[in-house]
Structure formats: structure tokens, C-alpha cells
Enzyme design. Structure first.
Site, mmCIF file in Angstrom:
data_model
loop_
_atom_site.group_PDB
_atom_site.id
_atom_site.type_symbol
_atom_site.label_atom_id
_atom_site.label_comp_id
_atom_site.label_asym_id
_atom_site.label_seq_id
_atom_site.Cartn_x
_atom_site.Cartn_y
_atom_site.Cartn_z
ATOM 1 C CG HIS A 56 9.452 7.358 5.764
ATOM 2 N ND1 HIS A 56 8.979 6.227 5.162
ATOM 3 C CD2 HIS A 56 8.813 7.447 6.974
ATOM 4 C CE1 HIS A 56 8.101 5.638 5.961
ATOM 5 N NE2 HIS A 56 7.990 6.356 7.056
ATOM 6 C CB SER A 99 -2.232 5.038 2.383
ATOM 7 O OG SER A 99 -1.797 4.328 3.517
ATOM 8 C CE1 TYR A 115 1.236 -1.798 0.210
ATOM 9 C CE2 TYR A 115 -0.262 -2.013 -1.656
ATOM 10 C CZ TYR A 115 -0.027 -2.048 -0.292
ATOM 11 O OH TYR A 115 -1.059 -2.335 0.567
ATOM 12 C CB THR A 168 -1.320 -12.206 4.518
ATOM 13 O OG1 THR A 168 -1.810 -12.501 5.845
ATOM 14 C CG2 THR A 168 -0.830 -13.475 3.834
ATOM 15 C CG PHE A 169 -3.457 -5.839 4.773
ATOM 16 C CD1 PHE A 169 -2.721 -4.680 4.883
ATOM 17 C CD2 PHE A 169 -4.774 -5.836 5.226
ATOM 18 C CE1 PHE A 169 -3.278 -3.527 5.421
ATOM 19 C CE2 PHE A 169 -5.336 -4.684 5.764
ATOM 20 C CZ PHE A 169 -4.583 -3.530 5.860
ATOM 21 C CB ALA A 177 -1.067 -12.518 8.915
ATOM 22 C CG MET A 178 1.829 -8.460 8.759
ATOM 23 S SD MET A 178 2.998 -7.612 7.657
ATOM 24 C CE MET A 178 3.811 -6.501 8.813
#
Length: 315
Positions: free
Chosen positions: A130, A160, A215, A250-251, A253-254
């Protein structure tokens, strides 16, 4: 997947945080705040002892800009490119060969002895951080390792960040949205003011070893952006392999996979994964303040324009 290591680190941090007094949850280093949940001063002091390799895959992104997601994409691309046999591929994608990066998946996380242990990791290493560019270990630039820098629109990043920080108990006390927004826009959060990261990275626009992505671009066309990642890092992958990775990362799936191991941690790491959630949170006054600050600091820079603030942060 590498997320298993991230969950392991977060679970350990959450357990240990029960014995940490509120006043000890944050510390200042080199002018910026960090959280004791995942960082320690001794590690930050010796960051420059990290020995980069020319083939390292470096991913940089301010907190909550999508680095967990894109980091997993890069791990999958590296494994596909390596054309390993099934056993080796499984080891790399589950992290059995890279326990050190899984336990401390970001460069600045963990104990100071980690840099010696990281020397034993096989190439190619996918290393996340980061940190702002001026705070990265010098060896990354000296070895000309390629760096992918990830950005996300500032308003969704802020929302977020708050949910993650409260879920992980990063701050001495739980913060309301109004309290957090005030800290975020003034840079009184771990890793400082997000807009300053944009300003600093804008200085690297002409560096052929640095690539910028957002993103939102990856959400809109993941196959195309993964192709760009593969070309930048010299990953040899087929169109079919990229499509397979698109489906794996994919969001949904994760998030589903994270929920299988630990639902609570999974919900902290993966909440909504959408673009535009800020519209449900920002007040009119907060919108105006963020718009004004963005205009003053970064709107006229090339990176500021690349983020497409008018598209994702207006209306």
C-alpha cells in the site's frame, strides 16, 4: 488461493487485538500513520533491506482500491504463464510454495525478519504493498522490477475503507461515517491522504516499468485488462487461460470462497464490490468537499484525468 493467507493474518490480528489498548492501535512512522494490527515500526524502519528481483511482480495500491482482488489475478496469471504441472500449479495458487507472502502478503506487513525469509521464495514473486512510491524499497527501482499501480475513485475508496477499518477494529474506537470522512479527507488515516498518492505516482507516468490501471476499468472489461497485465509483465497466457481466470476471480467467486473458510473475515475483505456505492453514503456537503479537494489537488494531472472522476464521482 492467496486469500487463505490473508484470512489467516487477519484472524490472527483480530485475536491479538483483544489485548491491545486503544491508544496502542496506531503509530506514526516517517510522517504517516500505520496500524499495529498488521504493521510494526521495526519492519518499516528496515524496508530498504528488502532485496527486489528484476522479475518480481509488484502491485501497489492505496488501501481498499482492489489490491486483494488484483493480487489474486496476478497470482493466477503467473501460474498459468509458468505452465507448471498440476501439482506445482496447485502449490503456487494455494500458496504452499509461498507461505511467507501469504502470512504477510504486503511488503510492509509482519515482522522485520521476513525480508531474510523472502529471499528463499521462488521466482516469480507477486509482491503487494500500500506504500506510496517515495516509500518503496530502493531495490525495486534499482532492479527495474515492473510495477502495476492500481487506483479507484476516491469516494468508493473512502466508503470501503471505513467498513474494512471498523470490521478489523483498526482504530482506537469504532468510527461513524462522518468521523471517518473527516479523517480520510484530511489524511489522518493509515497511509495518509489518498490524493497525495495520486500526485506522487503522477511523477512516474513516463517510467516504462510502471503501468497504471483503475478498479473501474477492470470491472468493466476484466478480460481486456488482464491481457494488458499479461503483456506488461511478460506472462505467456492464452485467451482461454485469461477467460478461465476471469471466471475464477469474479467478486462473487472470491467472496464465496472467502466465506467457506471464515464468513466473518470474508465479509470484511469482500463487502459489495460495486462501483458507485458512495451515492448511498455521502451527504451533499461531503460530496462538495471531496469534489473541491480533488479539483484543487489532482484534477489537472494526467493521472487525475485517468481516474475519470467526472464519470464515477458525479451525479
Amino acid at each position: 488461493m492467496a486469500l487463505a493467507g490473508m484470512r489467516e493474518l487477519l484472524e490472527k490480528s483480530l485475536a491479538e487485538s483483544k489485548d491491545v489498548t486503544p491508544s496502542d492501535k496506531m503509530f506514526l512512522h516517517d510522517g504517516e500513520l500505520y496500524t499495529t494490527m498488521i504493521c510494526c515500526p521495526e519492519t518499516l524502519k528496515i524496508l530498504d533491506t528488502f532485496e527486489a528481483r528484476s522479475d518480481d511482480v509488484i502491485l501497489v495500491g492505496y488501501p481498499k482500491t482492489g489490491t486483494n482482488w488484483v493480487g489474486q489475478i496476478l497470482v493466477e496469471l503467473e501460474a498459468a504463464s509458468g505452465k507448471y504441472d498440476e501439482e506445482e500449479r496447485k502449490k503456487r495458487c494455494t500458496g504452499q510454495n509461498e507461505k511467507e507472502l501469504l502470512l504477510f502478503p504486503y511488503l510492509e506487513f509482519g515482522d522485520p525478519a521476513k525480508f531474510e525469509r523472502m529471499k528463499k521464495l521462488p521466482s516469480r514473486r507477486v509482491v503487494k504493498t500500500h506504500l506510496a512510491p517515495q516509500k518503496l524499497p530502493k531495490s525495486i527501482y534499482q532492479k527495474k522490477a515492473k510495477i502495476l499501480v492500481l487506483f479507484r475513485n476516491p469516494k468508493d475508496t473512502a466508503v470501503s475503507y471505513l467498513h474494512f477499518a471498523n470490521g478489523m477494529k483498526l482504530f482506537p474506537t469504532q468510527k461513524s461515517w462522518d468521523e471517518f470522512f473527516s479523517d480520510f479527507i484530511s489524511g489522518k488515516v493509515p497511509y495518509g491522504l489518498y490524493l497525495n498518492h495520486i500526485i506522487e505516482w503522477n511523477k512516474y507516468l513516463d517510467d516504462k516499468n510502471v503501468m497504471f490501471m483503475t478498479y473501474e476499468e477492470i470491472k468493466e472489461n476484466p478480460a481486456l485488462e488482464m491481457k494488458r497485465m499479461a503483456e506488461f509483465f511478460d506472462f505467456s497466457v492464452s485467451k482461454q487461460e485469461i477467460q478461465s481466470i476471469v471466471e475464477k476471480t469474479t467478486f462473487k467467486a472470491m467472496k464465496d470462497q472467502a466465506a467457506e473458510t471464515n464468513e466473518g473475515i470474508g465479509n470484511i475483505l469482500f463487502r459489495k464490490g460495486i462501483v458507485g456505492d458512495w451515492k448511498n453514503v455521502f451527504s451533499e456537503a461531503q460530496n462538495e468537499e471531496m469534489d473541491r479537494k480533488f479539483e484543487e489537488i489532482v484534477a489537472r494531472t494526467k493521472l487525475g484525468k485517468m481516474i475519470k472522476y467526472d464519470v464515477y464521482c458525479k451525479g
